[in-house]
Design an enzyme around this catalytic site. Structure first.
Site, PDB file in Angstrom:
ATOM      1  N   GLY A  38     -31.280  93.077 -86.386  1.00 46.91           N
ATOM      2  CA  GLY A  38     -32.479  92.485 -85.584  1.00 46.91           C
ATOM      3  C   GLY A  38     -32.412  92.543 -84.058  1.00 46.91           C
ATOM      4  O   GLY A  38     -33.352  92.190 -83.270  1.00 46.91           O
ATOM      5  N   GLN A  97     -46.698  76.120 -70.195  1.00 42.62           N
ATOM      6  CA  GLN A  97     -45.416  75.160 -70.358  1.00 42.62           C
ATOM      7  C   GLN A  97     -45.125  74.989 -68.808  1.00 42.62           C
ATOM      8  O   GLN A  97     -43.856  75.238 -68.407  1.00 42.62           O
ATOM      9  CB  GLN A  97     -44.494  75.262 -71.102  1.00 42.62           C
ATOM     10  CG  GLN A  97     -44.883  75.282 -72.613  1.00 42.62           C
ATOM     11  CD  GLN A  97     -44.096  75.308 -73.772  1.00 42.62           C
ATOM     12  OE1 GLN A  97     -42.880  74.685 -73.471  1.00 42.62           O
ATOM     13  NE2 GLN A  97     -44.254  76.480 -74.702  1.00 42.62           N
ATOM     14  N   HIS A 130     -52.749  80.638 -67.233  1.00 44.93           N
ATOM     15  CA  HIS A 130     -53.268  79.379 -67.747  1.00 44.93           C
ATOM     16  C   HIS A 130     -53.343  78.277 -66.396  1.00 44.93           C
ATOM     17  O   HIS A 130     -54.462  77.802 -66.243  1.00 44.93           O
ATOM     18  CB  HIS A 130     -52.301  78.811 -68.707  1.00 44.93           C
ATOM     19  CG  HIS A 130     -52.723  77.530 -69.202  1.00 44.93           C
ATOM     20  ND1 HIS A 130     -53.911  77.124 -69.908  1.00 44.93           N
ATOM     21  CD2 HIS A 130     -52.174  76.185 -68.820  1.00 44.93           C
ATOM     22  CE1 HIS A 130     -54.178  75.628 -70.007  1.00 44.93           C
ATOM     23  NE2 HIS A 130     -53.134  75.372 -69.300  1.00 44.93           N
ATOM     24  N   ASP A 169     -62.988  72.135 -70.950  1.00 47.25           N
ATOM     25  CA  ASP A 169     -62.062  71.057 -70.555  1.00 47.25           C
ATOM     26  C   ASP A 169     -62.166  70.948 -69.016  1.00 47.25           C
ATOM     27  O   ASP A 169     -62.656  71.713 -68.343  1.00 47.25           O
ATOM     28  CB  ASP A 169     -60.962  71.044 -71.058  1.00 47.25           C
ATOM     29  CG  ASP A 169     -60.248  72.619 -70.865  1.00 47.25           C
ATOM     30  OD1 ASP A 169     -60.389  73.222 -69.836  1.00 47.25           O
ATOM     31  OD2 ASP A 169     -59.326  72.926 -71.824  1.00 47.25           O
ATOM     32  N   LYS A 194     -62.537  66.885 -72.894  1.00 52.11           N
ATOM     33  CA  LYS A 194     -61.573  67.163 -73.897  1.00 52.11           C
ATOM     34  C   LYS A 194     -60.098  66.643 -73.749  1.00 52.11           C
ATOM     35  O   LYS A 194     -59.787  66.441 -72.624  1.00 52.11           O
ATOM     36  CB  LYS A 194     -61.585  68.627 -74.079  1.00 52.11           C
ATOM     37  CG  LYS A 194     -60.264  68.942 -74.941  1.00 52.11           C
ATOM     38  CD  LYS A 194     -60.377  70.392 -74.941  1.00 52.11           C
ATOM     39  CE  LYS A 194     -58.830  71.199 -74.979  1.00 52.11           C
ATOM     40  NZ  LYS A 194     -58.474  72.548 -74.853  1.00 52.11           N
ATOM     41  N   ASP A 221     -62.722  80.705 -71.220  1.00 51.38           N
ATOM     42  CA  ASP A 221     -61.672  80.026 -71.543  1.00 51.38           C
ATOM     43  C   ASP A 221     -60.492  81.148 -71.277  1.00 51.38           C
ATOM     44  O   ASP A 221     -60.722  82.225 -71.320  1.00 51.38           O
ATOM     45  CB  ASP A 221     -61.457  79.180 -72.857  1.00 51.38           C
ATOM     46  CG  ASP A 221     -60.602  78.296 -72.959  1.00 51.38           C
ATOM     47  OD1 ASP A 221     -59.782  78.056 -71.801  1.00 51.38           O
ATOM     48  OD2 ASP A 221     -60.559  77.436 -73.841  1.00 51.38           O
ATOM     49  N   THR A 226     -55.171  78.460 -81.681  1.00 51.68           N
ATOM     50  CA  THR A 226     -55.455  78.254 -83.088  1.00 51.68           C
ATOM     51  C   THR A 226     -56.914  77.909 -83.147  1.00 51.68           C
ATOM     52  O   THR A 226     -57.326  77.739 -84.345  1.00 51.68           O
ATOM     53  CB  THR A 226     -54.848  76.566 -83.199  1.00 51.68           C
ATOM     54  OG1 THR A 226     -55.538  75.730 -82.345  1.00 51.68           O
ATOM     55  CG2 THR A 226     -53.305  76.533 -83.115  1.00 51.68           C
ATOM     56  N   THR A 229     -60.053  74.220 -80.241  1.00 55.45           N
ATOM     57  CA  THR A 229     -60.782  73.863 -79.112  1.00 55.45           C
ATOM     58  C   THR A 229     -62.363  74.412 -79.201  1.00 55.45           C
ATOM     59  O   THR A 229     -63.248  73.596 -79.441  1.00 55.45           O
ATOM     60  CB  THR A 229     -60.244  74.418 -77.865  1.00 55.45           C
ATOM     61  OG1 THR A 229     -59.170  73.989 -77.400  1.00 55.45           O
ATOM     62  CG2 THR A 229     -61.119  74.129 -76.401  1.00 55.45           C
TER      63      THR A 229
END
Ligand code: R5P
Length: 305
Positions: A38, A97, A130, A169, A194, A221, A226, A229
């Protein structure tokens, strides 16, 4: 004589080909395989010494594998004596993050940036981070490209210059205002209130600051993951009486069943760029709504033959 090469990682080879054509830089011969246990196996089969290399790798899923591959390609180039190693990372995974949101968490963006710098990358070209706060974590030059002018041109042509821009948002307000200005507007935008839970990721919407009745609305955006939003925003806008809703998303990650949810939703059009590869199954599901704008021509001017 010195040469430049594009070295594609495995995350988005079609994009690497398009960038190669747009920049007029050939794709170098590379082995990007896996050992039977792997682990990634990398070999650059071009003359490395003294040459310039552009590694094209989006940090899409599987994210950690793609980061490792990028680091190993860079290391191979560093050891071979490349004069310049540029990472072209159209979608910068881990870019969300950028803070320690809850006590005990890692500062993941910084960790990934430290990896890239340790393996000898000299500069980075990326698209719609982001948050541009993470540019401050880099010690190397960063070229930060935005797809907003590309989207604004498409929306102006297709739906007219008066399409109302709505940020999904508060974090996206700056991007949305730029979008409105790119369409020649003064900069009035709608903003949706939001809140996303830091623990469960659940999205809650509390309303919008403008009257959107009978308007054609565009929602810019940086990424769709997912789809939660978008799936929350669309009914809120439809209930408020909008005529059409179009989403302009730089990075179509479309994880889990996001493509299915978007296909079934009342979204009128999903406009994306090709920074992240969409597999055939998802593309088919979204075929009636999906429009892809190519990003290569925005990246190529920052690359030297
Ligand atoms: C949020 O700050 C981001 O810009 C996106 O709006 C969002 O996180 C997309 O994720 P999902 O599709 O999972 O809602």
């Amino acid at each position: 004589m010195k040469h430049s090469f594009i070295i594609p990682g495995t995350s988005n080879k079609p994009l690497a080909e398009k960038i190669s054509k747009a920049a007029n830089i050939s794709v170098g011969k590379t082995l990007t395989g896996r050992f039977s246990n792997g682990e990634a196996q990398i070999r650059v089969e071009e003359e490395i010494y003294g040459n310039t290399f552009y590694i094209v790798q989006s940090l899409s899923m599987p994210v950690d594998e793609h980061i490792m591959e990028l680091c190993l390609i860079a290391d191979a180039l560093k050891r071979g004596g490349a004069e310049k190693i540029v990472a072209v990372v159209p979608w910068f995974g881990y870019g969300v993050q950028d803070k320690v949101f809850l006590p005990g968490e890692s500062l993941s963006s910084k960790v990934v940036i430290d990896f890239l710098q340790t393996v000898g990358i000299h500069s980075l070209i990326t698209v719609d981070l982001h948050s541009d706060n993470i540019i401050g974590f880099f010690e190397i030059p960063v070229v930060h490209i935005t797809a907003v002018p590309l989207f604004a041109e498409y929306i102006s042509k297709t739906y007219g210059k008066h399409t109302l821009v709505v940020s999904p948002d508060f974090g996206g307000a700056k991007r949305s205002r730029r979008f409105a200005k790119e369409m020649g507007q003064e900069g009035t935008i709608g903003i949706i209130d939001k809140e996303r839970s830091l623990t469960t990721g659940a999205v809650e919407l509390r309303g919008i600051n403008l009257d959107v009745k009978n308007k054609v609305v565009v929602i810019p955006d940086d990424f769709i993951s997912t789809g939660s939003t978008m799936i929350a925003v669309i009914p809120l806008l439809k209930k408020a009486g909008v005529k059409k809703v179009i989403a302009c998303i730089s990075h179509p990650l479309l994880v889990k069943d996001a493509a299915e949810k978007i296909a079934k939703s009342d979204l009128d059009e999903l406009v994306v760029t090709d920074t992240v590869l969409i597999d055939d199954k998802k593309r088919k599901l979204l075929s009636k709504k999906l429009h892809t704008l190519p990003i290569a021509s925005l990246i190529a001017p920052f690359m030297k033959v």
